[in-house]
Design a protein around this motif. Structure first.
Motif, PDB file in Angstrom:
ATOM      1  N   GLY A   1       0.766  -1.353  -0.013  1.00  0.00           N
ATOM      2  CA  GLY A   1      -0.108  -0.074   0.049  1.00  0.00           C
ATOM      3  C   GLY A   1       0.829   1.253   0.048  1.00  0.00           C
ATOM      4  N   TYR A   2       1.984   1.214  -0.396  1.00  0.00           N
ATOM      5  CA  TYR A   2       2.861   2.536  -0.480  1.00  0.00           C
ATOM      6  C   TYR A   2       3.544   2.470  -1.646  1.00  0.00           C
ATOM      7  CZ  TYR A   2       6.285  -0.465   1.758  1.00  0.00           C
ATOM      8  OH  TYR A   2       7.164  -1.551   2.218  1.00  0.00           O
ATOM      9  N   LEU A   3       4.145   3.578  -1.979  1.00  0.00           N
ATOM     10  CA  LEU A   3       5.116   3.657  -3.121  1.00  0.00           C
ATOM     11  C   LEU A   3       6.427   4.024  -2.456  1.00  0.00           C
ATOM     12  CD1 LEU A   3       5.232   5.656  -6.179  1.00  0.00           C
ATOM     13  CD2 LEU A   3       6.756   6.563  -4.411  1.00  0.00           C
ATOM     14  N   THR A   4       7.785   3.521  -2.795  1.00  0.00           N
ATOM     15  CA  THR A   4       8.991   3.899  -2.349  1.00  0.00           C
ATOM     16  C   THR A   4       9.675   4.835  -3.182  1.00  0.00           C
ATOM     17  OG1 THR A   4       9.292   1.330  -1.662  1.00  0.00           O
ATOM     18  CG2 THR A   4      11.353   2.873  -1.588  1.00  0.00           C
TER      19      THR A   4
ATOM     20  N   HIS B   1      18.447   8.998   0.962  1.00  0.00           N
ATOM     21  CA  HIS B   1      17.233   8.891   1.703  1.00  0.00           C
ATOM     22  C   HIS B   1      16.103   8.099   1.223  1.00  0.00           C
ATOM     23  CE1 HIS B   1      18.553  12.089   4.357  1.00  0.00           C
ATOM     24  NE2 HIS B   1      18.652  12.834   3.277  1.00  0.00           N
ATOM     25  N   VAL B   2      15.494   7.222   1.991  1.00  0.00           N
ATOM     26  CA  VAL B   2      14.289   6.603   1.455  1.00  0.00           C
ATOM     27  C   VAL B   2      13.103   6.734   2.225  1.00  0.00           C
ATOM     28  CG1 VAL B   2      13.626   4.062   0.738  1.00  0.00           C
ATOM     29  CG2 VAL B   2      16.118   4.648   0.617  1.00  0.00           C
ATOM     30  N   HIS B   3      12.011   6.805   1.738  1.00  0.00           N
ATOM     31  CA  HIS B   3      10.623   6.932   2.406  1.00  0.00           C
ATOM     32  C   HIS B   3       9.672   6.246   1.680  1.00  0.00           C
ATOM     33  CE1 HIS B   3      10.919  11.006  -0.072  1.00  0.00           C
ATOM     34  NE2 HIS B   3       9.892  10.579  -0.142  1.00  0.00           N
ATOM     35  N   ARG B   4       8.611   6.203   2.560  1.00  0.00           N
ATOM     36  CA  ARG B   4       7.409   5.702   1.984  1.00  0.00           C
ATOM     37  C   ARG B   4       6.439   6.651   1.574  1.00  0.00           C
ATOM     38  NH1 ARG B   4       7.646   1.887   6.756  1.00  0.00           N
ATOM     39  NH2 ARG B   4       8.131  -0.159   6.106  1.00  0.00           N
ATOM     40  N   ARG B   5       5.747   6.631   0.371  1.00  0.00           N
ATOM     41  CA  ARG B   5       4.590   7.443   0.226  1.00  0.00           C
ATOM     42  C   ARG B   5       3.297   6.603   0.050  1.00  0.00           C
ATOM     43  NH1 ARG B   5       6.432  11.048  -4.191  1.00  0.00           N
ATOM     44  NH2 ARG B   5       5.105   9.553  -5.557  1.00  0.00           N
ATOM     45  N   SER B   6       2.275   6.812   0.756  1.00  0.00           N
ATOM     46  CA  SER B   6       1.101   6.408   0.731  1.00  0.00           C
ATOM     47  C   SER B   6       0.445   6.447  -0.767  1.00  0.00           C
ATOM     48  CB  SER B   6      -0.023   6.562   1.872  1.00  0.00           C
ATOM     49  OG  SER B   6      -0.310   7.902   1.835  1.00  0.00           O
ATOM     50  N   ILE B   7      -0.413   5.248  -0.795  1.00  0.00           N
ATOM     51  CA  ILE B   7      -1.239   5.284  -2.202  1.00  0.00           C
ATOM     52  C   ILE B   7      -2.568   5.807  -1.967  1.00  0.00           C
ATOM     53  CG2 ILE B   7      -2.082   4.034  -4.128  1.00  0.00           C
ATOM     54  CD1 ILE B   7       0.322   2.104  -3.883  1.00  0.00           C
TER      55      ILE B   7
ATOM     56  N   ASP C   1      13.513   3.225   6.847  1.00  0.00           N
ATOM     57  CA  ASP C   1      14.742   2.893   6.992  1.00  0.00           C
ATOM     58  C   ASP C   1      15.135   1.501   6.909  1.00  0.00           C
ATOM     59  OD1 ASP C   1      15.182   5.588   8.103  1.00  0.00           O
ATOM     60  OD2 ASP C   1      14.694   4.963  10.025  1.00  0.00           O
ATOM     61  N   ASP C   2      14.157   0.432   6.650  1.00  0.00           N
ATOM     62  CA  ASP C   2      14.260  -0.893   6.631  1.00  0.00           C
ATOM     63  C   ASP C   2      13.928  -1.311   4.956  1.00  0.00           C
ATOM     64  OD1 ASP C   2      11.521  -0.401   6.855  1.00  0.00           O
ATOM     65  OD2 ASP C   2      11.180  -2.206   8.120  1.00  0.00           O
ATOM     66  N   CYS C   3      14.178  -0.259   4.271  1.00  0.00           N
ATOM     67  CA  CYS C   3      13.990  -0.813   2.626  1.00  0.00           C
ATOM     68  C   CYS C   3      15.015  -1.757   2.416  1.00  0.00           C
ATOM     69  CB  CYS C   3      14.230   0.580   1.840  1.00  0.00           C
ATOM     70  SG  CYS C   3      14.005   0.267   0.086  1.00  0.00           S
ATOM     71  N   PRO C   4      14.209  -3.090   1.673  1.00  0.00           N
ATOM     72  CA  PRO C   4      15.304  -3.914   1.208  1.00  0.00           C
ATOM     73  C   PRO C   4      16.683  -3.494   0.528  1.00  0.00           C
ATOM     74  CG  PRO C   4      13.104  -4.376   0.856  1.00  0.00           C
ATOM     75  CD  PRO C   4      13.081  -3.151   1.408  1.00  0.00           C
TER      76      PRO C   4
ATOM     77  N   VAL D   1      17.589  -0.701  -2.812  1.00  0.00           N
ATOM     78  CA  VAL D   1      18.532   0.491  -2.670  1.00  0.00           C
ATOM     79  C   VAL D   1      19.698   0.416  -3.749  1.00  0.00           C
ATOM     80  CG1 VAL D   1      20.090   1.649  -1.353  1.00  0.00           C
ATOM     81  CG2 VAL D   1      17.968   1.039  -0.490  1.00  0.00           C
ATOM     82  N   ALA D   2      20.211  -0.994  -3.814  1.00  0.00           N
ATOM     83  CA  ALA D   2      21.158  -1.310  -4.642  1.00  0.00           C
ATOM     84  C   ALA D   2      20.947  -1.032  -6.363  1.00  0.00           C
ATOM     85  CB  ALA D   2      21.904  -2.643  -4.576  1.00  0.00           C
ATOM     86  N   ALA D   3      19.553  -1.460  -6.430  1.00  0.00           N
ATOM     87  CA  ALA D   3      19.025  -1.244  -7.673  1.00  0.00           C
ATOM     88  C   ALA D   3      19.023   0.230  -8.009  1.00  0.00           C
ATOM     89  CB  ALA D   3      17.722  -1.949  -7.891  1.00  0.00           C
ATOM     90  N   ALA D   4      18.613   1.155  -7.222  1.00  0.00           N
ATOM     91  CA  ALA D   4      18.246   2.479  -7.258  1.00  0.00           C
ATOM     92  C   ALA D   4      19.718   3.121  -7.808  1.00  0.00           C
ATOM     93  CB  ALA D   4      17.867   3.151  -6.231  1.00  0.00           C
TER      94      ALA D   4
END
Length: 324
Positions: A213-216, A227-233, A251-254, A258-261
């Motif tokens: 239920g969120y976008l990264t 920085h990585v954050h969640r944004r709700s849909i 903070d616990d994004c897999p 992150v490596a793919a980004a």
């Protein structure tokens, strides 16, 4: 000498205090060092809070800054008088009637290399900023998960019967979820296309369902995920500040996401920028790439970091490596 940057038609703001100052003349370059200084040109096309914030942050780090309005006829000449350029020309400029900024940006990119002028980001990054199809295809060819592209054309050339539903439609060159929709049927597609600007190219992609239920959102600074954050849909299936989506740190994004980004940033030439990712049940799908990141003052307060200050620190480091 008081260091200032222009904030609008004749208005100036003190870098140190943020105080609005009365201007005695209309200018679009900062007062500062001699004309032959190795200027940093911040190229902008709209009155974005973050554009002026970036110029302020650079000036506060003792860099000679020119804030250059790319809508002005003399913008290319002004840009080519600088030694380091930073683009703040958004893809969404077209929606504001600022096509001239895109044309001038293309000329600057073409001529900067001939003059030995450094760009942050490099020129190829701007090409991906202004074409979602180009960015999607480049990432997909490199093995990064991306949506399937069903069509990319002006409304009159898109056949609703040839699309798979649900699907996402948005301008190939655009942003901020303007003229973007989730289409659930051919009838919805026909209605959308009938109202869409006839000369605007739209890209139609597979609709990716988020597993949680969120976008990264991953912000890139210096080619790395800062920085990585969640944004709700939102209820309409889209994720956007404008639709009331909420933000929170992730903070616990897999680590593979992150490596793919970071790999995507290297592929597209993003020293600074951002990626929007939908983590589905099968893969982390990169649905948007932004060479020009933007964070509002509200988001800065909410998320607890100052993105423009971080961009400025990176740019200052690049500047001093080049010019001492």
């Amino acid at each position: 000498m008081e260091r200032t940057v222009q904030t609008g038609a004749g208005a100036m703001r003190d870098v140190a205090t943020g105080r609005e100052l009365a201007a005695t003349r209309v200018a679009y370059v900062a007062d500062g060092p001699a004309a032959d200084a190795p200027w940093v040109g911040v190229l902008y096309e709209s009155s974005e809070w973050s554009d002026f914030k970036l110029a302020q942050e650079l000036a506060a780090r003792d860099l000679p800054v020119r804030l250059i309005d790319m809508e002005r006829p003399d913008a290319v000449r002004a840009a080519l008088s600088c030694r380091l350029l930073v683009s703040r020309v958004f893809a969404s400029a077209l929606a504001r009637g600022h096509a001239a900024s895109h044309a001038r940006m293309a000329e600057v990119v073409a001529r900067a290399g001939e003059r030995g002028i450094a760009l942050i980001n490099p020129g190829r990054a701007h090409a991906f900023e202004i074409s979602k199809r180009a960015a999607t295809e480049a990432l997909g060819q490199a093995g990064i998960a991306v949506p399937k592209v069903y069509a990319c054309d002006v409304p009159g050339a898109i056949d609703p019967a040839a699309l798979a539903y649900p699907c996402l439609i948005k301008p190939d060159c655009g942003g901020r979820s303007a003229r973007t929709a989730v289409l659930h049927s051919a009838d919805e597609a026909r209605a959308f296309l009938a109202e869409a600007p006839a000369e605007t190219a739209f890209i139609v992609e597979s609709f990716e369902r988020a597993r949680a239920g969120y976008l990264t959102r991953i912000e890139i600074v210096g080619g790395r995920a800062a920085h990585v954050h969640r944004r709700s849909i939102a209820a309409n299936g889209l994720s956007s500040y404008h639709f009331g989506s909420t933000y929170e740190p992730y903070d616990d994004c897999p680590e593979p996401v992150v490596a793919a980004a970071e790999r995507a940033a290297a592929l597209l030439g993003f020293e600074v920028g951002s990626f929007d990712v939908i983590e589905t049940a099968e893969a982390a799908v990169f649905i948007d790439a932004n060479a020009v990141s933007n964070v509002s003052a509200d988001c800065e307060e909410l998320l607890g970091y100052d993105l423009m200050a971080e961009h400025a620190a990176y740019i200052a480091g690049r500047y001093r490596a080049l010019f001492g």
